[in-house]
Design a protein around this motif. Structure first.
Motif, short mmCIF file in Angstrom:
data_model
loop_
_atom_site.label_atom_id
_atom_site.label_comp_id
_atom_site.label_asym_id
_atom_site.label_seq_id
_atom_site.Cartn_x
_atom_site.Cartn_y
_atom_site.Cartn_z
N ARG A 58 0.82 -1.21 0.00
CA ARG A 58 0.00 0.00 0.00
C ARG A 58 0.85 1.26 0.00
O ARG A 58 0.55 2.23 -0.70
CB ARG A 58 -0.93 0.01 1.22
CG ARG A 58 -1.87 1.22 1.25
CD ARG A 58 -2.79 1.20 2.45
NE ARG A 58 -3.66 2.36 2.47
CZ ARG A 58 -4.82 2.45 1.85
NH1 ARG A 58 -5.27 1.43 1.14
NH2 ARG A 58 -5.56 3.56 1.93
N ARG A 59 1.97 1.24 0.74
CA ARG A 59 2.81 2.43 0.81
C ARG A 59 3.39 2.78 -0.56
O ARG A 59 3.36 3.93 -0.99
CB ARG A 59 3.92 2.23 1.84
CG ARG A 59 4.71 3.50 2.15
CD ARG A 59 5.76 3.22 3.23
NE ARG A 59 5.12 2.89 4.50
CZ ARG A 59 4.66 3.81 5.35
NH1 ARG A 59 4.78 5.10 5.06
NH2 ARG A 59 4.10 3.45 6.49
N ASP A 60 3.93 1.78 -1.27
CA ASP A 60 4.47 2.02 -2.61
C ASP A 60 3.36 2.38 -3.59
O ASP A 60 3.58 3.19 -4.52
CB ASP A 60 5.22 0.79 -3.10
CG ASP A 60 6.54 0.59 -2.37
OD1 ASP A 60 7.05 1.57 -1.78
OD2 ASP A 60 7.06 -0.55 -2.38
N GLN B 202 1.81 -4.58 5.73
CA GLN B 202 1.04 -3.71 4.82
C GLN B 202 0.02 -4.50 4.02
O GLN B 202 0.20 -5.70 3.76
CB GLN B 202 1.99 -3.01 3.83
CG GLN B 202 2.98 -2.05 4.44
CD GLN B 202 3.78 -1.33 3.36
OE1 GLN B 202 3.28 -1.08 2.26
NE2 GLN B 202 5.01 -0.99 3.69
#
Length: 796
Positions: free
Chosen positions: A337-339, A389
Motif C-alpha cells: 500500500r505504501r508504494d 502492509q
C-alpha cells in the motif's frame, strides 16, 4: 547407442463452475515424462509429445501423479488449480460439479508463485513449513498443521498445487525453485503435483520439470465448450430460464461463426470478458486490445454502481496505466500500500495535464477503484520493510499488461518523454518474456504510429542467421514471437512494411519454435497476402529454400485440410497425381509437401501404436511421379520432391524399388546444391531408398564422386550424418573408395536404431563375413522390446 542428430519433427528444423461447465481439456503426451530431447531446434518436445492426445483434467490427474500444465494468459490455469483446492479441501464441494475428479484423501497445498517473492529460492519443504506463518496461524494451530503435514507427506496424501511458475520473475530464482521442487519430489515421490505456467516462462526450467512430470497444455475451447460456458454464464448472471439458455446458445453460435472473434473466445478469460462487454455495451469487439479496453470501461462505468459514486473514466485510466507501467518496469505483480500510494502521487505530478483536477485523494482512489471496479484488488497482507502492509494487484495479469501497453502509447508512464518513439520505449524489453503481451498490445493501440515498432521487430528477425541450422532460431524467438502476435492482432501498417514483416514470418514458420505460426496468419486478415509473399519468395529464391519450406509445407496442409490424423485414400492419390503433373509450379510443390506429411505419418515413427500396414499400392504411383519431378530442371520443385522421397524411403512405403534414374537425380541434387541445407534432404532420400542391384549403375553415373567423398568432413555438423549415410550407399554401388570390410565397419558404428538402419541391414547382408559380424553385434545390442528412448525422426 547413436541417435540421429537432426530429425525430430515434421518441420524439422478461467469461476469454478464456469471452468467445470466448459470442461478442462488438456493435450498431453502419449506417454508420461514428456522429457525434452535435444534436436535441430535445441530442446524440442519428446517423441511421444508429437502424437498428442486430448484428455480431461480428471483423466490426467488419475493417470499421472505429477503434471505440468501450460496455457496462454487467461487460459484457465489458475481456475483449474483453484477447483482442485476446493474439491479436496472440502470433499463435499467435489460433488457440486460433475467433473469426476479422482477419489483421493489428499491434503491440498496451494502455492501462488507471485506471492513467494524473495522466498522463491528457498528449499521447497521450507516453503510448505512456512504456510502456518503465511496463514497467520497461532502457535498451537501451526504445530498441529505441521504434524499433519509431515504425516501426510510420508503417506503420499498431499496434492501440491503450484500456480504460475512463470510468475517467479527472477530467472535465477525460478531455476532454483524448479531444482528444489525436483529434489522435494525425490524425497516424497508419493505426493501428487500440479504445476501451472505460461509457456514462455516455462522454457527456462523445462529441462528440470519435464524430467519429473507429464507435460500437458490446456486445449483451446471448441464450439461446444464456448456454448456451454456462454449458457452457464448467462444462467448465473441473467437467470436460468429457457429463453435465456436459447439466447445464450444463439450468441455462442454467432461468436463461433465469426473467424476473428473465434480466435479470441478459444481463451476462457477472453470469452468471459467478451460476455461481460457484450451484455453491458451490446457489441462484440473485434480484437484483444479493443476487448480489454471495453472490459476496463465496463468495470469503471457500470460495476457496483449502487454502492459507490462513479469514477472519472479518463482520470482512472491514466492513473491505472501509470501504475501498470511502473509495475511492469519493476517486474512486479504485487505492490504494498505504501508504494502504491507513492506511485499514485507521482502520477499526479507527472500527469499534470490529465490529473490536475482530480477530485479524490490517492487514498480515496485506492478504495474507490477496488470496490467500484475491482481492477485493483487487495489480496492480502505482507511484511514489507518491517511493516505489515496491505498488498494489491491487478484483477488479472492481463489487465496489468493491457494498461501498461495503453500507458506507453498514451505517454502515461513514469519519466515520460513526449518525443520518444514507441519502438525506443519498448525495445529494451523485447527479449523479456514478461513483456510478450505488452508489446503487441501497444502496437495495436498505437495504430499507424506502430510502424516504427514493426520495422524494428522486422529488422531484428531479418538479422537472425539461419545458415547454421534451426537450432539457432530459439535465440531470436522473442523477436519472432512479438512480430507474429502483432500481425495476428492485425496492426494497421502500410503495404511495404507489411510485406517485409510477412516475409520474416515465412522465414520463421518453424512449428517447433512457434506452434500455430503459419495457420494462425493464414486464417487472419493478412492470410492471402501471407501466402503470396511466402510462395513467391520460395519460387524466386528470395532468402533461402530451407528458411521457407516449412511455411510452404504448413500452407500445403491447410489448403487440403490435412492434420496429424489424416490417411492416404484413393481420392487423395488421384488429386495429388493431378497436382504433381500440373503446369503451375507451386501446385506441384504443394502436392509434394502433402505427400511428405502423409508419408511421415505412415512411416511408423510418428504413430507406431496406431499404424496398420501402409497402403503401398497407393504410394507407388506417387513415388514414381515424384521421381519425375526430381528430373525436372526446376530446383524448388525438385527440393520439395526430394524431401517427400526421404519419408517414402524411410517408411518403405512404395511396393517396388525406385527407378535408377531417381537415385541418379537425388545424387545430382545433393551434389549440386547451393548449400548443405538444400542438399541434406536429397542425401537423406538417397540413403533410405530400397537398394537396387549393385551393378545397376556405371561409374559415369556418379560424376564428381571423388569430390563428394573428399568433402564429407566439411559438411555442416547439423547435416553431416545424412551425407555420410548417403556416402555409404554410394560407396556400395561404386565399390569404392572403401572396401566392403571398411563399409561394414563404418555401418556398424551407426547402431541398429537409426532411421538408416533398414538400409544399413540390407547393405550388411551383401557384404559377406564383415557384414554378418556387424549384424551379429547389432543383435546382441537389441532387446525384445523397442528401446524406450527411440525417438521418431522428424521431417528433417
Amino acid at each position: 547407442m547413436r541417435q540421429h542428430p537432426t530429425r525430430r519433427t515434421p518441420g524439422g528444423h478461467g469461476s469454478e463452475r464456469h471452468a467445470a461447465a466448459a470442461g478442462a481439456a488438456l493435450r498431453a503426451p502419449a506417454r508420461p515424462g514428456g522429457a525434452t530431447r535435444a534436436g535441430r531446434g535445441g530442446a524440442t518436445r519428446g517423441a511421444a509429445d508429437r502424437t498428442r492426445t486430448t484428455s480431461t483434467h480428471r483423466q490426467l490427474l488419475a493417470d499421472h501423479p505429477h503434471l505440468a500444465i501450460l496455457a496462454a494468459p487467461g487460459g484457465g490455469k489458475s481456475t483449474l488449480l483453484r477447483r482442485l483446492v476446493n474439491a479436496y479441501a472440502v470433499p463435499e464441494r467435489r460433488l457440486e460439479v460433475a467433473d469426476g475428479l479422482p477419489e483421493r484423501d489428499w491434503l491440498p497445498l496451494y502455492l501462488r508463485c507471485r506471492d513467494l517473492r524473495e522466498r522463491a529460492g528457498r528449499p521447497f519443504l521450507e516453503l510448505l513449513e512456512d504456510l502456518p506463518r503465511q496463514a497467520c496461524m497461532d502457535a498451537g494451530e501451526g504445530q498441529a498443521f505441521l504434524a499433519d503435514l509431515h504425516e501426510a507427506l510420508r503417506g503420499g496424501r498431499v496434492l501440491i498445487l503450484v500456480d504460475g511458475l512463470d510468475e517467479v520473475s527472477d530467472a535465477g530464482d525460478r531455476q532454483r525453485f524448479a531444482q528444489h521442487l525436483r529434489s522435494f519430489l525425490g524425497m516424497f515421490p508419493g505426493v501428487a503435483l500440479v504445476v501451472s505456467s505460461r509457456e514462455a516462462g516455462f522454457r527456462l526450467v523445462a529441462g528440470v520439470i519435464a524430467g519429473v512430470s507429464t507435460l500437458a497444455r490446456l486445449a483451446p475451447f471448441d464450439a461446444s465448450e464456448v456454448e456451454r460456458l456462454c449458457v452457464s454464464w448467462h444462467c448465473e448472471v441473467v437467470g436460468d430460464r429457457p429463453q435465456v439458455r436459447a439466447d445464450a446458445a444463439a450468441l455462442a453460435a454467432q461468436i463461433w461463426a465469426n473467424e476473428r472473434i473465434r480466435r479470441l473466445v478459444e481463451n476462457p478469460l477472453l470469452l468471459t470478458t467478451l460476455l461481460v462487454v457484450k451484455r453491458w455495451i451490446g457489441e462484440l469487439p473485434r480484437n484483444r486490445a479493443a476487448l480489454y479496453g471495453k472490459a476496463a470501461q465496463v468495470l469503471i462505468r457500470t460495476w457496483n454502481v449502487e454502492g459507490y459514486a462513479p469514477l472519472d473514466e479518463d482520470e482512472t485510466l491514466a492513473q491505472l496505466s501509470y501504475l501498470a507501467c511502473a509495475m511492469m518496469q519493476q517486474g512486479i505483480q504485487r505492490i504494498g500500500r505504501r508504494d502504491l500510494l507513492a506511485l499514485l502521487r507521482e502520477a499526479r505530478v507527472e500527469l499534470e495535464a490529465e490529473l490536475q483536477f482530480a477530485a479524490i485523494s490517492a487514498e480515496q482512489f485506492i478504495e474507490r477503484i477496488e470496490y467500484r471496479s475491482s481492477l485493483i484488488m487487495q489480496t492480502g497482507h505482507e511484511l514489507i520493510d518491517g511493516e505489515l502492509q496491505e498488498v494489491y494487484e491487478f484483477r488479472h495479469l492481463t489487465f496489468q499488461e493491457y494498461l501498461a501497453a495503453r500507458g506507453f502509447v498514451e505517454g502515461q508512464f513514469p519519466g515520460r518523454a513526449a518525443e520518444t518513439p514507441l519502438a525506443d520505449l519498448l525495445a529494451p524489453h523485447f527479449e523479456d518474456q514478461r513483456w510478450r503481451e505488452v508489446v503487441p498490445l501497444a502496437a495495436v493501440l498505437a495504430g499507424r504510429r506502430c510502424e516504427g515498432l514493426i520495422q524494428r521487430l522486422t529488422a531484428e528477425c531479418a538479422g537472425i542467421d539461419l545458415k547454421k541450422g534451426f537450432a539457432d532460431t530459439s535465440v531470436g524467438a522473442p523477436f519472432v514471437v512479438l512480430l507474429r502476435q502483432c500481425l495476428l492482432d492485425e496492426v494497421p501498417i502500410t503495404a511495404v512494411i507489411l510485406r517485409g514483416a510477412l516475409f520474416q514470418m515465412a522465414r520463421h514458420g518453424n512449428e517447433e519454435i512457434l506452434s500455430g505460426s503459419v495457420v494462425g496468419l493464414l486464417n487472419g486478415k493478412y492470410g492471402a497476402l501471407f501466402r503470396e509473399v511466402a510462395e513467391t519468395a520460395y519460387l524466386s529464391g528470395q532468402g533461402h529454400w530451407w528458411e521457407l519450406v516449412d511455411t510452404v509445407r504448413q500452407m500445403s496442409l491447410a489448403l487440403v485440410g490435412l492434420d496429424d490424423s489424416s490417411v492416404l485414400t484413393s481420392n487423395l492419390v488421384h488429386s495429388l497425381m493431378r497436382s504433381l503433373t500440373a503446369s503451375e509450379r507451386i501446385e506441384r510443390i504443394h502436392a509434394a509437401l502433402v505427400i511428405l506429411h502423409i508419408a511421415w505419418l505412415d512411416s511408423g515413427w510418428t504413430r507406431p501404436l496406431l499404424r496398420t500396414s501402409p497402403p503401398t499400392n497407393l504410394y507407388s504411383p506417387l513415388r514414381d511421379t515424384l521421381g519425375d519431378c526430381l528430373t525436372l530442371d526446376d530446383r524448388p520443385v525438385a527440393l520439395a520432391a526430394s524431401w517427400a522421397m526421404a519419408w517414402l524411403g524411410t517408411g518403405r512405403l512404395a511396393s517396388t524399388p525406385p527407378a535408377a534414374g531417381v537415385l541418379k537425380a537425388l545424387y545430382r541434387i545433393m551434389q549440386d546444391a547451393d548449400s548443405d541445407h538444400e542438399g541434406q534432404r536429397a542425401a537423406w532420400a538417397f540413403s533410405v531408398q530400397p537398394l537396387l542391384a549393385r551393378d545397376s549403375f556405371d561409374p559415369d553415373d556418379w560424376p564428381k564422386a571423388d569430390v563428394f567423398f573428399a568433402g564429407l568432413d566439411t559438411r555442416l555438423a547439423v547435416h553431416q550424418w545424412d551425407f555420410q549415410q548417403a556416402a555409404l550407399v554410394l560407396a556400395w554401388y561404386r565399390r569404392g573408395p572403401w572396401s566392403d570390410a571398411e563399409i561394414a565397419e563404418k555401418i556398424k558404428g551407426i547402431g541398429p536404431y537409426d532411421v538408416f538402419s533398414l538400409t544399413a541391414r540390407n547393405l550388411l547382408a551383401t557384404l559377406g563375413e564383415p557384414g554378418q559380424q556387424a549384424l551379429d553385434e547389432w543383435a546382441k545390442q537389441e532387446s525384445p522390446e523397442q528401446p524406450p528412448d527411440q525417438s521418431p525422426p522428424p521431417v528433417a
